[in-house]
Design a protein around this motif. Structure first.
Motif, PDB file in Angstrom:
ATOM      1  N   ILE A  54     -15.800 -14.113  10.777  1.00 36.41           N
ATOM      2  CA  ILE A  54     -15.596 -15.351  10.040  1.00 36.41           C
ATOM      3  C   ILE A  54     -14.765 -15.008   8.816  1.00 36.41           C
ATOM      4  CG2 ILE A  54     -17.774 -15.112   8.773  1.00 36.41           C
ATOM      5  CD1 ILE A  54     -18.004 -18.183   8.922  1.00 36.41           C
ATOM      6  N   ASP A  72     -26.532 -20.041   8.688  1.00 36.01           N
ATOM      7  CA  ASP A  72     -25.807 -19.940   7.416  1.00 36.01           C
ATOM      8  C   ASP A  72     -24.588 -20.855   7.400  1.00 36.01           C
ATOM      9  OD1 ASP A  72     -27.478 -17.956   6.302  1.00 36.01           O
ATOM     10  OD2 ASP A  72     -26.379 -16.380   7.373  1.00 36.01           O
ATOM     11  N   LEU A  73     -24.120 -21.257   8.578  1.00 37.65           N
ATOM     12  CA  LEU A  73     -22.937 -22.111   8.677  1.00 37.65           C
ATOM     13  C   LEU A  73     -23.269 -23.595   8.599  1.00 37.65           C
ATOM     14  CD1 LEU A  73     -21.078 -20.204  11.532  1.00 37.65           C
ATOM     15  CD2 LEU A  73     -20.883 -19.886   9.056  1.00 37.65           C
ATOM     16  N   GLN A  76     -21.233 -26.393   6.691  1.00 37.27           N
ATOM     17  CA  GLN A  76     -19.895 -25.896   6.393  1.00 37.27           C
ATOM     18  C   GLN A  76     -18.863 -26.592   7.277  1.00 37.27           C
ATOM     19  OE1 GLN A  76     -19.259 -23.596   3.939  1.00 37.27           O
ATOM     20  NE2 GLN A  76     -21.451 -23.747   3.491  1.00 37.27           N
ATOM     21  N   LEU A  78     -15.839 -26.103   9.605  1.00 37.97           N
ATOM     22  CA  LEU A  78     -15.308 -24.973  10.366  1.00 37.97           C
ATOM     23  C   LEU A  78     -13.966 -25.309  10.997  1.00 37.97           C
ATOM     24  CD1 LEU A  78     -18.576 -23.955  12.249  1.00 37.97           C
ATOM     25  CD2 LEU A  78     -17.691 -23.017  10.113  1.00 37.97           C
ATOM     26  N   ILE A  96     -23.137 -23.288  17.849  1.00 41.35           N
ATOM     27  CA  ILE A  96     -23.142 -23.818  16.484  1.00 41.35           C
ATOM     28  C   ILE A  96     -23.543 -25.278  16.515  1.00 41.35           C
ATOM     29  CG2 ILE A  96     -21.693 -24.386  14.502  1.00 41.35           C
ATOM     30  CD1 ILE A  96     -20.068 -21.873  15.151  1.00 41.35           C
TER      31      ILE A  96
END
Length: 96
Positions: A54, A72-73, A76, A78, A96
């Motif tokens: 990443i 953790d994403l 966010q 992307l 995801i």
């Protein structure tokens, strides 16, 4: 390599367009081979493996982490390759 194999010639050509095109001729292809079309055309022998990474700007809150988990994403924004280009990317997108 040239000194070890003086009678062999290697020409590297970047593939553009569809690999199914009838005017393509080569002895060896090097790539990820995760598109279904490509897998039907060739027998692939693994040379190695790679891990996904990443990229974030140096001032991003995740930049100081040495390791990330998918959660953790969360939240966010992307940027990824479009669906259908890479089976591995599609699998990551689905996770995801």
């Amino acid at each position: 390599m040239k000194a070890a194999l003086p009678n062999y010639q290697l020409t590297v050509t970047q593939l553009s367009g569809e690999p199914t095109s009838s005017n393509r001729e080569c002895d060896i292809m090097i790539g990820t081979f995760d598109q279904a079309t490509t897998r039907r055309l060739v027998v692939a022998v693994p040379l190695g493996a790679y891990r996904f990474g990443i990229a974030v700007t140096s001032n991003h809150p995740l930049a100081h982490h040495s390791r990330l988990a998918l959660n953790d994403l969360a939240g966010q924004r992307l940027l990824m390759a479009p669906r259908g280009i890479s089976e591995k990317n599609d699998q990551l997108r689905d996770a995801i």
